[in-house]
Write a protein that holds these residues in place. Structure first.
Motif, PDB file in Angstrom:
ATOM      1  N   LEU A  12     -24.965  49.981  -2.247  1.00 42.25           N
ATOM      2  CA  LEU A  12     -23.788  49.132  -2.307  1.00 42.25           C
ATOM      3  C   LEU A  12     -23.763  48.384  -3.634  1.00 42.25           C
ATOM      4  N   GLY A  13     -22.747  48.684  -4.441  1.00 40.83           N
ATOM      5  CA  GLY A  13     -22.638  48.077  -5.749  1.00 40.83           C
ATOM      6  C   GLY A  13     -21.749  46.848  -5.740  1.00 40.83           C
ATOM      7  N   PRO A  14     -21.509  46.270  -6.909  1.00 40.58           N
ATOM      8  CA  PRO A  14     -22.039  46.723  -8.202  1.00 40.58           C
ATOM      9  C   PRO A  14     -23.516  46.391  -8.369  1.00 40.58           C
ATOM     10  N   ALA A  15     -24.073  46.796  -9.501  1.00 45.62           N
ATOM     11  CA  ALA A  15     -25.485  46.531  -9.782  1.00 45.62           C
ATOM     12  C   ALA A  15     -25.771  45.040  -9.699  1.00 45.62           C
ATOM     13  N   GLY A  16     -26.997  44.727  -9.314  1.00 47.15           N
ATOM     14  CA  GLY A  16     -27.407  43.333  -9.192  1.00 47.15           C
ATOM     15  C   GLY A  16     -27.384  42.816  -7.774  1.00 47.15           C
ATOM     16  N   SER A  17     -27.088  43.684  -6.810  1.00 48.71           N
ATOM     17  CA  SER A  17     -27.092  43.294  -5.396  1.00 48.71           C
ATOM     18  C   SER A  17     -28.511  43.387  -4.841  1.00 48.71           C
ATOM     19  N   TRP A  18     -28.707  42.828  -3.652  1.00 44.18           N
ATOM     20  CA  TRP A  18     -30.013  42.953  -3.003  1.00 44.18           C
ATOM     21  C   TRP A  18     -30.307  44.410  -2.652  1.00 44.18           C
ATOM     22  N   THR A  19     -29.264  45.185  -2.328  1.00 48.85           N
ATOM     23  CA  THR A  19     -29.505  46.597  -2.030  1.00 48.85           C
ATOM     24  C   THR A  19     -29.921  47.338  -3.287  1.00 48.85           C
ATOM     25  N   HIS A  20     -29.384  46.945  -4.428  1.00 45.56           N
ATOM     26  CA  HIS A  20     -29.849  47.498  -5.696  1.00 45.56           C
ATOM     27  C   HIS A  20     -31.330  47.172  -5.885  1.00 45.56           C
ATOM     28  N   GLN A  21     -31.714  45.918  -5.614  1.00 48.24           N
ATOM     29  CA  GLN A  21     -33.118  45.536  -5.753  1.00 48.24           C
ATOM     30  C   GLN A  21     -34.000  46.324  -4.797  1.00 48.24           C
ATOM     31  N   ALA A  22     -33.540  46.522  -3.551  1.00 50.73           N
ATOM     32  CA  ALA A  22     -34.313  47.306  -2.582  1.00 50.73           C
ATOM     33  C   ALA A  22     -34.527  48.729  -3.093  1.00 50.73           C
ATOM     34  N   CYS A  23     -33.482  49.321  -3.681  1.00 50.04           N
ATOM     35  CA  CYS A  23     -33.610  50.683  -4.209  1.00 50.04           C
ATOM     36  C   CYS A  23     -34.556  50.733  -5.405  1.00 50.04           C
ATOM     37  N   LYS A  84     -37.601  43.342   3.635  1.00 51.11           N
ATOM     38  CA  LYS A  84     -37.989  42.602   2.435  1.00 51.11           C
ATOM     39  C   LYS A  84     -37.731  41.118   2.639  1.00 51.11           C
ATOM     40  N   MET A  85     -38.709  40.293   2.305  1.00 48.37           N
ATOM     41  CA  MET A  85     -38.546  38.849   2.353  1.00 48.37           C
ATOM     42  C   MET A  85     -37.776  38.415   1.102  1.00 48.37           C
ATOM     43  N   LEU A  86     -36.667  37.723   1.308  1.00 43.70           N
ATOM     44  CA  LEU A  86     -35.795  37.383   0.191  1.00 43.70           C
ATOM     45  C   LEU A  86     -36.034  35.956  -0.288  1.00 43.70           C
ATOM     46  N   GLY A  87     -35.877  35.777  -1.577  1.00 39.76           N
ATOM     47  CA  GLY A  87     -35.837  34.466  -2.203  1.00 39.76           C
ATOM     48  C   GLY A  87     -34.743  34.498  -3.251  1.00 39.76           C
ATOM     49  N   GLU A 171     -36.967  31.191   0.220  1.00 40.90           N
ATOM     50  CA  GLU A 171     -37.868  32.339   0.372  1.00 40.90           C
ATOM     51  C   GLU A 171     -38.859  32.075   1.493  1.00 40.90           C
ATOM     52  N   GLY A 172     -39.075  33.051   2.341  1.00 41.24           N
ATOM     53  CA  GLY A 172     -40.056  32.899   3.409  1.00 41.24           C
ATOM     54  C   GLY A 172     -39.829  33.908   4.511  1.00 41.24           C
ATOM     55  N   PRO A 173     -40.709  33.933   5.498  1.00 41.97           N
ATOM     56  CA  PRO A 173     -40.606  34.900   6.592  1.00 41.97           C
ATOM     57  C   PRO A 173     -39.357  34.692   7.451  1.00 41.97           C
ATOM     58  N   HIS A 174     -38.713  33.533   7.320  1.00 40.74           N
ATOM     59  CA  HIS A 174     -37.479  33.277   8.061  1.00 40.74           C
ATOM     60  C   HIS A 174     -36.280  33.950   7.402  1.00 40.74           C
ATOM     61  N   ASN A 175     -36.476  34.507   6.211  1.00 38.26           N
ATOM     62  CA  ASN A 175     -35.358  35.077   5.458  1.00 38.26           C
ATOM     63  C   ASN A 175     -35.708  36.508   5.046  1.00 38.26           C
ATOM     64  N   VAL A 176     -35.528  37.430   5.983  1.00 38.73           N
ATOM     65  CA  VAL A 176     -35.889  38.834   5.774  1.00 38.73           C
ATOM     66  C   VAL A 176     -34.677  39.713   6.052  1.00 38.73           C
ATOM     67  N   THR A 177     -34.440  40.660   5.164  1.00 36.07           N
ATOM     68  CA  THR A 177     -33.400  41.669   5.383  1.00 36.07           C
ATOM     69  C   THR A 177     -34.061  43.025   5.562  1.00 36.07           C
ATOM     70  N   ARG A 178     -33.489  43.824   6.424  1.00 37.95           N
ATOM     71  CA  ARG A 178     -34.010  45.171   6.696  1.00 37.95           C
ATOM     72  C   ARG A 178     -32.971  46.203   6.300  1.00 37.95           C
ATOM     73  N   TRP A 179     -33.420  47.155   5.507  1.00 40.58           N
ATOM     74  CA  TRP A 179     -32.557  48.261   5.080  1.00 40.58           C
ATOM     75  C   TRP A 179     -32.951  49.543   5.794  1.00 40.58           C
ATOM     76  N   TRP A 180     -31.971  50.396   6.006  1.00 38.39           N
ATOM     77  CA  TRP A 180     -32.209  51.782   6.385  1.00 38.39           C
ATOM     78  C   TRP A 180     -31.960  52.661   5.171  1.00 38.39           C
ATOM     79  N   PRO A 267     -41.642  56.221   9.305  1.00 40.26           N
ATOM     80  CA  PRO A 267     -42.790  55.319   9.370  1.00 40.26           C
ATOM     81  C   PRO A 267     -42.362  53.884   9.638  1.00 40.26           C
ATOM     82  N   ARG A 268     -43.065  53.241  10.543  1.00 39.14           N
ATOM     83  CA  ARG A 268     -42.755  51.862  10.906  1.00 39.14           C
ATOM     84  C   ARG A 268     -43.351  50.895   9.890  1.00 39.14           C
ATOM     85  N   ARG A 269     -42.513  49.970   9.397  1.00 36.30           N
ATOM     86  CA  ARG A 269     -42.957  49.013   8.381  1.00 36.30           C
ATOM     87  C   ARG A 269     -42.755  47.599   8.896  1.00 36.30           C
TER      88      ARG A 269
END
Length: 269
Positions: A12-23, A84-87, A171-180, A267-269
């Protein structure tokens, strides 16, 4: 659209998104393609993407709108998950002072995730929704004034002419996003796998289906309820279970329950 990429990976663009960072974390920079939401799912459905990366859940707001878009695909295969834990970083044009900021831009989910910090530190700024962290950063970079900022991953400052005024917000374990990661070939069993299943049933039928998992010794990990888009008393349930669809108890269970749609084993993460 005629693409010539060897093995394109859409996000999901444009570049600079969290999904870009995940990739970037998962695949590096090569072969990444920034697409709009509609284009991402269209390109994947028509076979022009080898993989697509989609945020499906967060610890703050739960299911994202993109999960329903995945479930709507007539054919889909989830080949990996990435939590991924986000900050967040506060990005602005060089020369901007934090006290001069009157407007901040972010994805609506990002605003929920930074809400405690924002209400404590910048309670009076105007909040403007963006389609992604990348779009928010791009809008700030395109602004002529030095009174705007965006919330997103720090990578935005390396893509657009911006600087980070502050990093690690909420940032912390309370702020996590999960991607497929959507792909084309199911991974082989690893011994520590997860399988995502889609069930469509009525309110009355749910208990019986869940009881069948228990009788078969299949461990349920997570259940998400989604609207069926048909009637009020029917729902789609994303049920995630331990194990691989082609191995052990789960394989036998799925052989009996053909009504369950396998979205993927990975695989489970």
């Amino acid at each position: 659209m005629n693409h010539t990429w060897a093995a394109p990976i859409g996000y999901l663009g444009p570049a600079g998104s969290w999904t870009h960072q995940a990739c970037l974390d998962l695949f590096g920079a090569k072969d990444l393609v920034a697409l709009s939401r509609d284009a991402l799912f269209k390109e994947y459905a028509e076979g022009r993407l080898e993989r697509a990366c989609v945020p499906v859940a967060t610890s703050v707001v739960g299911v994202t709108p993109y999960m329903d878009a995945v479930l709507d695909l007539p054919e889909v295969l989830v080949v990996a998950e990435y939590p991924k834990m986000l900050g967040y970083s506060l990005l602005a044009k060089p020369g901007t002072r934090r006290e001069d900021i009157v407007e901040v831009r972010a994805h609506p989910v990002a605003f929920e995730e930074v809400r405690p910090w924002l209400e404590r530190e910048m309670p009076h700024v105007r909040r403007v929704d963006a389609t992604s962290g990348g779009a928010a950063a791009q809008a700030v970079a395109d602004s002529a004034a030095l009174d705007k900022a965006s919330f997103g991953p720090k990578v935005g400052a390396s893509i657009y002419p911006l600087v980070s005024l502050l990093d690690g917000i909420e940032e912390g374990p309370h702020n996590v996003t999960r991607w497929w990661v959507l792909g084309r070939q199911m991974p082989m069993p690893t011994g520590r796998d997860k399988t995502s299943l889609l069930i469509e049933t009525s309110d009355a039928g749910l208990s019986a289906i869940l009881a069948s998992f228990d009788r078969a010794g299949v461990q349920i990990l997570t259940i998400y309820e989604r609207p069926s888009k048909k009637t009020l008393d029917t729902h789609r349930y994303l049920v995630e279970v331990a194990g691989h669809a082609k191995q052990g108890k789960l394989a036998g269970f799925l052989g009996v329950h053909r009504e369950l749609r396998v979205l993927g084993s990975y695989p489970r993460r």
